[in-house]
Each structure stands twice: as C-alpha cells, then as structure tokens.
Scaffold this active site. Structure first.
Site, PDB file in Angstrom:
ATOM      1  N   GLU A 111      40.649  -0.376 -17.796  1.00 14.24           N
ATOM      2  CA  GLU A 111      39.755   0.773 -18.002  1.00 14.24           C
ATOM      3  C   GLU A 111      40.495   2.080 -17.735  1.00 14.24           C
ATOM      4  O   GLU A 111      41.400   2.127 -16.886  1.00 14.24           O
ATOM      5  CB  GLU A 111      38.564   0.669 -17.040  1.00 14.24           C
ATOM      6  CG  GLU A 111      37.269   0.258 -17.711  1.00 14.24           C
ATOM      7  CD  GLU A 111      36.568   1.388 -18.447  1.00 14.24           C
ATOM      8  OE1 GLU A 111      37.211   2.056 -19.288  1.00 14.24           O
ATOM      9  OE2 GLU A 111      35.379   1.597 -18.181  1.00 14.24           O
ATOM     10  N   ASP A 112      40.081   3.122 -18.436  1.00 11.54           N
ATOM     11  CA  ASP A 112      40.681   4.437 -18.216  1.00 11.54           C
ATOM     12  C   ASP A 112      40.345   4.996 -16.839  1.00 11.54           C
ATOM     13  O   ASP A 112      41.208   5.460 -16.122  1.00 11.54           O
ATOM     14  CB  ASP A 112      40.253   5.417 -19.323  1.00 11.54           C
ATOM     15  CG  ASP A 112      38.740   5.429 -19.576  1.00 11.54           C
ATOM     16  OD1 ASP A 112      37.996   4.745 -18.845  1.00 11.54           O
ATOM     17  OD2 ASP A 112      38.314   6.123 -20.512  1.00 11.54           O
TER      18      ASP A 112
HETATM   19  P1  IMP Z   1      31.278   4.720 -14.903  1.00 11.19           P
HETATM   20  O1  IMP Z   1      30.413   3.679 -15.536  1.00 11.19           O
HETATM   21  O2  IMP Z   1      30.480   5.858 -14.314  1.00 11.19           O
HETATM   22  O3  IMP Z   1      32.296   4.204 -13.944  1.00 11.19           O
HETATM   23  O4  IMP Z   1      31.969   5.481 -16.086  1.00 11.19           O
HETATM   24  C1  IMP Z   1      33.072   5.085 -16.722  1.00 11.19           C
HETATM   25  C2  IMP Z   1      33.193   5.843 -18.025  1.00 11.19           C
HETATM   26  O5  IMP Z   1      32.684   7.185 -17.942  1.00 11.19           O
HETATM   27  C3  IMP Z   1      34.649   5.990 -18.352  1.00 11.19           C
HETATM   28  O6  IMP Z   1      35.119   4.869 -19.057  1.00 11.19           O
HETATM   29  C4  IMP Z   1      34.681   7.273 -19.145  1.00 11.19           C
HETATM   30  O7  IMP Z   1      34.405   6.992 -20.502  1.00 11.19           O
HETATM   31  C5  IMP Z   1      33.547   8.101 -18.587  1.00 11.19           C
HETATM   32  N1  IMP Z   1      34.051   9.087 -17.598  1.00 11.19           N
HETATM   33  C6  IMP Z   1      33.896   9.057 -16.259  1.00 11.19           C
HETATM   34  N2  IMP Z   1      34.508  10.098 -15.668  1.00 11.19           N
HETATM   35  C7  IMP Z   1      35.091  10.814 -16.664  1.00 11.19           C
HETATM   36  C8  IMP Z   1      35.897  12.012 -16.688  1.00 11.19           C
HETATM   37  O8  IMP Z   1      36.227  12.654 -15.666  1.00 11.19           O
HETATM   38  N3  IMP Z   1      36.307  12.429 -17.916  1.00 11.19           N
HETATM   39  C9  IMP Z   1      35.992  11.768 -19.076  1.00 11.19           C
HETATM   40  N4  IMP Z   1      35.253  10.645 -19.088  1.00 11.19           N
HETATM   41  C10 IMP Z   1      34.800  10.177 -17.898  1.00 11.19           C
HETATM   42 MG    MG Z   2      35.572   4.859 -21.296  1.00  7.99          MG
END
Ligand code: IMP
Ligand code: MG
Length: 198
Positions: A111-112
């Site tokens: 994951e990014d």
């Molecule tokens: P989570 O489910 O909140 O952990 O979100 C993960 C996803 O949210 C990532 O794969 C990104 O696509 C997006 N995301 C979260 N933080 C950022 C950020 O700082 N910049 C851009 N995309 C983000």
């Molecule tokens: Mg993503």
C-alpha cells in the site's frame, strides 16, 4: 467560456497549489532497496506474491518488485470508500478483485500509505478468509497519528506527520501521482497546508 478564460482558470489553479518536498526520490529508492532485502530475508527461497491496491500503490509495488531477488509475482485489487466521512466509519467496497487465488501463497499487501487503517483492515479480513500461507503488509508511508482501525504494517518505508501528502502514487483529485518524490500539498492564496482530514 472562451479558450483564453479556460486557460486563465487553469493558471489560477496552478498558482493556488504548491508541493513542498518531504521525501526525495533518492531517499525513497534507497529505503525501498532496504525493505526489499528485509522481505527476502524473512522468506528466503519462497515465491512471493505482491498484491497492490490501485492506483496509489502501483509505484511502490513496481520498485519493490524490481528489488526483491528471487521469484516474485503480483496482482491488483481496487477498493472505493463512500466519501471521507463514511470512510472513517469503515464503508470500504471492493471494485476490482484479484485475478488469481491467493490460497497457500506468501502474500505481501503493498500500500502507498497507512492512514486511518480502514482500507487495510478491510483487505486483511478479506484476504485472511482466502487462506494464504503467510499474509504480510508493506506500506511506503505511515501516519500513525491518524489511526482508527487496529492494524499495523510489517514493513514501513517512512513514518510521517499528520499532513496531506502527494506524489509517488498519492494523488489530490487524481493529480500529482507521477511525482518521483513525496511532498506536502499547500493550497490557497496563502499556500496553507491542506488538512489531512477532508
Ligand atoms: P485509510 O483507509 O484511511 O488508511 O486510507 C488509505 C488511503 O487513503 C490511501 O491508500 C490513500 O489513497 C488515501 N490517503 C490517505 N492519506 C493520504 C494523503 O496524505 N494523501 C493522499 N492520499 C491519502
Ligand atoms: Mg490508495
């Protein structure tokens, strides 16, 4: 709207956004080389199956895959969330499934960024049901302050502060994914940081 007005609008947008470099492309590449070695050391001689989340994880996956010695295969999955508010309440939906079965495979989810953790929690539950031999997680970036779901990554590139970042796969309205570095997005006439929570 005339062509000139359209061009003007575009310029306005460009003037109201800047990206401040947080992690250079060189640092990213060096860190990925180290992570690739670490992953291979943990699973010597085993075929590794990398599974990445479209689209943000693709850049990390390709660089990681090129640096892991030995047998490596990969596949992609796509998810969407019902807007930011419901996102935090865990409404993640599968929009594209994997091409092949992961049963019995050593799977590394790539994951990014690990933010609230809702996406990863959803994916780990889904994949665990499919009986992989091992299931591990590699993230390029980790924002520990934002965590809601109780998930953690086995391999972390960089822990970063609670700021909205773009580049190296990460987007703002689908733009900036192609930057070779990770930077903090600054918005508006005063070029303020974009709040991490939308
Ligand atoms: P989570 O489910 O909140 O952990 O979100 C993960 C996803 O949210 C990532 O794969 C990104 O696509 C997006 N995301 C979260 N933080 C950022 C950020 O700082 N910049 C851009 N995309 C983000
Ligand atoms: Mg993503």
């Amino acid at each position: 709207m005339t062509k000139r007005q359209k061009a003007g609008q575009k310029n306005d947008k460009a003037q109201r956004e800047r990206v401040r470099v947080l992690i250079t492309g060189g640092r990213i590449q060096r860190r990925i080389q180290a992570l690739a070695q670490e992953i291979r050391k943990d699973f010597p001689g085993e075929p590794l199956h990398l599974v990445s989340v479209l689209k943000g994880g693709v850049f990390f996956l390709t660089d990681l895959a090129r640096n892991i010695p030995g047998e490596v295969s990969f596949d992609f999955i796509a998810v969407s969330s019902y807007g930011q508010k419901t996102h935090s309440s865990g409404q993640v939906r599968l929009t594209r499934d994997l091409d092949s079965s992961i049963e019995g495979k050593t799977v590394i989810v790539v994951e990014d960024i690990l933010d609230t953790g809702m996406t990863l929690q959803y994916l780990l539950r889904l994949f665990q049901q499919r009986k992989p031999k091992h299931l591990r997680v590699a993230v390029l970036l980790d924002k520990p302050e934002r965590r809601i779901a109780a998930v953690r990554a086995d391999y972390v590139g960089f822990s970063i502060p609670n700021e909205f970042v773009v580049g190296y796969g990460l987007d703002y309205a689908e733009r900036y994914r192609n930057l070779p570095y990770v930077g903090v997005l600054l918005l508006g006439p005063g070029l303020k940081k974009k709040p991490a929570e939308d």
